[in-house]
Design an enzyme around this catalytic site. Structure first.
Site, mmCIF file in Angstrom:
data_model
loop_
_atom_site.group_PDB
_atom_site.id
_atom_site.type_symbol
_atom_site.label_atom_id
_atom_site.label_comp_id
_atom_site.label_asym_id
_atom_site.label_seq_id
_atom_site.Cartn_x
_atom_site.Cartn_y
_atom_site.Cartn_z
ATOM 1 N N ASP A 67 -38.902 -75.572 -83.763
ATOM 2 C CA ASP A 67 -37.685 -75.884 -83.022
ATOM 3 C C ASP A 67 -37.386 -77.359 -83.249
ATOM 4 O O ASP A 67 -38.105 -78.234 -82.750
ATOM 5 C CB ASP A 67 -37.876 -75.593 -81.530
ATOM 6 C CG ASP A 67 -36.588 -75.825 -80.747
ATOM 7 O OD1 ASP A 67 -35.682 -76.547 -81.248
ATOM 8 O OD2 ASP A 67 -36.481 -75.297 -79.630
ATOM 9 N N SER A 147 -18.614 -80.256 -91.119
ATOM 10 C CA SER A 147 -17.648 -79.153 -90.900
ATOM 11 C C SER A 147 -16.241 -79.711 -91.048
ATOM 12 O O SER A 147 -16.024 -80.911 -90.830
ATOM 13 C CB SER A 147 -17.817 -78.586 -89.486
ATOM 14 O OG SER A 147 -16.717 -77.755 -89.159
ATOM 15 N N TYR A 160 -18.726 -80.066 -80.410
ATOM 16 C CA TYR A 160 -19.039 -79.697 -81.799
ATOM 17 C C TYR A 160 -18.326 -80.629 -82.776
ATOM 18 O O TYR A 160 -18.940 -81.153 -83.708
ATOM 19 C CB TYR A 160 -18.618 -78.247 -82.035
ATOM 20 C CG TYR A 160 -18.921 -77.729 -83.429
ATOM 21 C CD1 TYR A 160 -20.232 -77.415 -83.807
ATOM 22 C CD2 TYR A 160 -17.908 -77.531 -84.364
ATOM 23 C CE1 TYR A 160 -20.513 -76.931 -85.082
ATOM 24 C CE2 TYR A 160 -18.179 -77.047 -85.640
ATOM 25 C CZ TYR A 160 -19.487 -76.742 -85.993
ATOM 26 O OH TYR A 160 -19.759 -76.256 -87.259
ATOM 27 N N THR A 195 -20.607 -65.935 -90.716
ATOM 28 C CA THR A 195 -22.073 -65.951 -90.587
ATOM 29 C C THR A 195 -22.401 -65.538 -89.156
ATOM 30 O O THR A 195 -21.507 -65.240 -88.353
ATOM 31 C CB THR A 195 -22.645 -67.366 -90.822
ATOM 32 O OG1 THR A 195 -22.116 -68.231 -89.793
ATOM 33 C CG2 THR A 195 -22.296 -67.923 -92.183
HETATM 34 N N1 LIG Z 1 -20.132 -70.708 -90.810
HETATM 35 C C1 LIG Z 1 -19.141 -71.563 -90.816
HETATM 36 O O1 LIG Z 1 -17.955 -71.174 -90.866
HETATM 37 C C2 LIG Z 1 -19.412 -73.046 -90.793
HETATM 38 C C3 LIG Z 1 -18.347 -73.896 -91.036
HETATM 39 C C4 LIG Z 1 -18.573 -75.271 -91.019
HETATM 40 C C5 LIG Z 1 -19.832 -75.753 -90.776
HETATM 41 N N2 LIG Z 1 -20.856 -74.899 -90.522
HETATM 42 C C6 LIG Z 1 -22.163 -75.495 -90.275
HETATM 43 O O2 LIG Z 1 -23.103 -74.949 -91.172
HETATM 44 C C7 LIG Z 1 -24.400 -74.951 -90.591
HETATM 45 C C8 LIG Z 1 -24.985 -73.547 -90.709
HETATM 46 O O3 LIG Z 1 -24.152 -72.653 -89.976
HETATM 47 P P1 LIG Z 1 -24.223 -71.072 -90.174
HETATM 48 O O4 LIG Z 1 -22.834 -70.591 -90.114
HETATM 49 O O5 LIG Z 1 -25.099 -70.752 -91.318
HETATM 50 O O6 LIG Z 1 -24.932 -70.689 -88.800
HETATM 51 P P2 LIG Z 1 -26.062 -69.618 -88.439
HETATM 52 O O7 LIG Z 1 -25.991 -68.447 -89.339
HETATM 53 O O8 LIG Z 1 -25.942 -69.415 -86.977
HETATM 54 O O9 LIG Z 1 -27.409 -70.409 -88.763
HETATM 55 C C9 LIG Z 1 -27.803 -71.477 -87.964
HETATM 56 C C10 LIG Z 1 -29.196 -71.881 -88.363
HETATM 57 O O10 LIG Z 1 -29.605 -72.978 -87.565
HETATM 58 C C11 LIG Z 1 -30.936 -72.749 -87.124
HETATM 59 N N3 LIG Z 1 -31.172 -73.426 -85.859
HETATM 60 C C12 LIG Z 1 -30.358 -73.468 -84.779
HETATM 61 N N4 LIG Z 1 -30.958 -74.147 -83.791
HETATM 62 C C13 LIG Z 1 -32.158 -74.572 -84.270
HETATM 63 C C14 LIG Z 1 -33.226 -75.320 -83.721
HETATM 64 N N5 LIG Z 1 -33.199 -75.791 -82.453
HETATM 65 N N6 LIG Z 1 -34.313 -75.552 -84.489
HETATM 66 C C15 LIG Z 1 -34.376 -75.087 -85.755
HETATM 67 N N7 LIG Z 1 -33.391 -74.371 -86.330
HETATM 68 C C16 LIG Z 1 -32.305 -74.108 -85.586
HETATM 69 C C17 LIG Z 1 -31.008 -71.229 -86.970
HETATM 70 O O11 LIG Z 1 -32.341 -70.802 -87.087
HETATM 71 P P3 LIG Z 1 -33.136 -69.958 -85.966
HETATM 72 O O12 LIG Z 1 -32.130 -69.331 -85.047
HETATM 73 O O13 LIG Z 1 -33.938 -68.997 -86.752
HETATM 74 O O14 LIG Z 1 -33.944 -70.993 -85.309
HETATM 75 C C18 LIG Z 1 -30.208 -70.767 -88.176
HETATM 76 O O15 LIG Z 1 -31.029 -70.704 -89.323
HETATM 77 C C19 LIG Z 1 -24.216 -75.440 -89.151
HETATM 78 O O16 LIG Z 1 -24.506 -76.800 -89.089
HETATM 79 C C20 LIG Z 1 -22.748 -75.201 -88.902
HETATM 80 O O17 LIG Z 1 -22.239 -76.096 -87.939
HETATM 81 C C21 LIG Z 1 -20.682 -73.563 -90.529
#
Ligand SMILES: NC(=O)c1ccc[n+]([C@@H]2O[C@H](COP(=O)([O-])OP(=O)(O)OC[C@H]3O[C@@H](n4cnc5c(N)ncnc54)[C@H](OP(=O)(O)O)[C@@H]3O)[C@@H](O)[C@H]2O)c1
Length: 256
Positions: A67, A147, A160, A195
């Site tokens: 974590d 982002s 955020y 995602t």
């Molecule tokens: N998807 C989009 O449209 C989008 C757009 C712009 C930016 N982003 C950014 O891209 C990044 C990835 O997003 P995603 O869409 O891939 O989200 P996601 O599928 O929800 O993945 C989030 C990841 O963060 C990990 N995580 C969250 N809290 C944590 C903690 N306390 N310790 C360790 N790991 C932690 C989760 O792992 P566990 O739950 O297994 O711990 C998971 O692997 C984020 O920073 C998000 O803000 C996403």
């Protein structure tokens, strides 16, 4: 030409990838591995990390269930990785959370929780990976996932948006500070990629609202692989003159 012969080749260099259990981080880990990186897969959920590891076939990798909001555990964990694997080359901080809350019901605690993982964990990881006794002597490459909402506003996402703008600002400062050690620091600002994160944050939205968000991207929503390819490019040793960049990977969302 095989990928290993290209300027994207990592030749066995180790990269720590957070958020590797899901979404963008998982796709980034897979893409880096295809280009010859050893990848350290970081997330809280060991079972989901194992699912990512299974996508890597026999390529060099290591999983680390942690974590990252327990900031004091980061430096010892990275030091232990270095002792086990040898020097580390890179970091991709893709772990993150989003909390949607209008101003009237927002709280400092909710905003702090987002800063803890989206920004502070990444900076603490950077500090640990960049130590002279941890990083490869040649230098290294750090990548943060910001982002489009670090650049443009989104109602209900004050916290955020603030974390993502702060990530891009911190990247610029680190890029200037670490250049003398040949450590490059960049970020990617993705637009909408479906995602687990978007699934959860869209659960309360009307389908019509989601469709409008998708349509706001001239090329439509992206795939995790689109971000992963850009991440591989920026992290690769071959892109050695790119630092301090904030690359929009957003299908044209912020070009309008
Ligand atoms: N998807 C989009 O449209 C989008 C757009 C712009 C930016 N982003 C950014 O891209 C990044 C990835 O997003 P995603 O869409 O891939 O989200 P996601 O599928 O929800 O993945 C989030 C990841 O963060 C990990 N995580 C969250 N809290 C944590 C903690 N306390 N310790 C360790 N790991 C932690 C989760 O792992 P566990 O739950 O297994 O711990 C998971 O692997 C984020 O920073 C998000 O803000 C996403």
């Amino acid at each position: 030409m095989s990928p290993d012969a290209s300027f994207l080749a990592f030749d066995g260099r180790w990269v720590v990838v957070t958020g590797a259990s899901s979404g963008l981080g998982r796709a980034i880990a897979v893409e880096l591995s295809r280009h010859g990186a050893g990848v350290v897969l970081v997330g809280r959920d060991a079972a989901r990390l194992a699912d990512t590891a299974a996508l890597l076939d026999d390529a060099p990798h290591r999983t680390l269930a942690l974590d990252l909001t327990g900031l004091e555990a980061i430096a010892p964990a990275i030091a232990a990785l270095k002792n086990e694997l040898g020097p580390l080359y890179g970091l991709c901080h893709a772990a993150g959370i989003v909390q949607t809350r209008p101003l009237a019901s927002n709280t400092v605690e909710l905003m702090r929780a987002q800063f803890d993982i989206n920004l502070y964990a990444g900076l603490e990881l950077a500090r640990a990976v960049c130590r002279r006794d941890v990083m490869t002597p040649e230098g290294g490459s750090l990548l943060f996932i910001s982002s489009v909402y670090g650049r443009v506003g989104m109602p209900g996402q004050t916290g955020y948006c603030a974390t993502k703008g702060a990530v891009a600002a911190a990247v610029r400062a680190l890029a200037v500070e670490l250049a003398r050690r040949n450590v490059r620091v960049n970020c990617i600002s993705p637009g909408l990629v479906h995602t687990e994160m978007t699934k959860q944050s869209f659960a309360r939205l009307a389908p019509e609202h989601v469709r409008k968000l998708e349509e706001a991207h001239p090329l439509g929503p992206g795939q995790p692989e689109d971000v992963a390819r850009a991440a591989t490019f920026l992290l690769a040793p071959g892109t050695r003159w790119i630092t301090g960049a904030d690359l929009a990977v957003d299908g044209g969302f912020t070009a309008q």
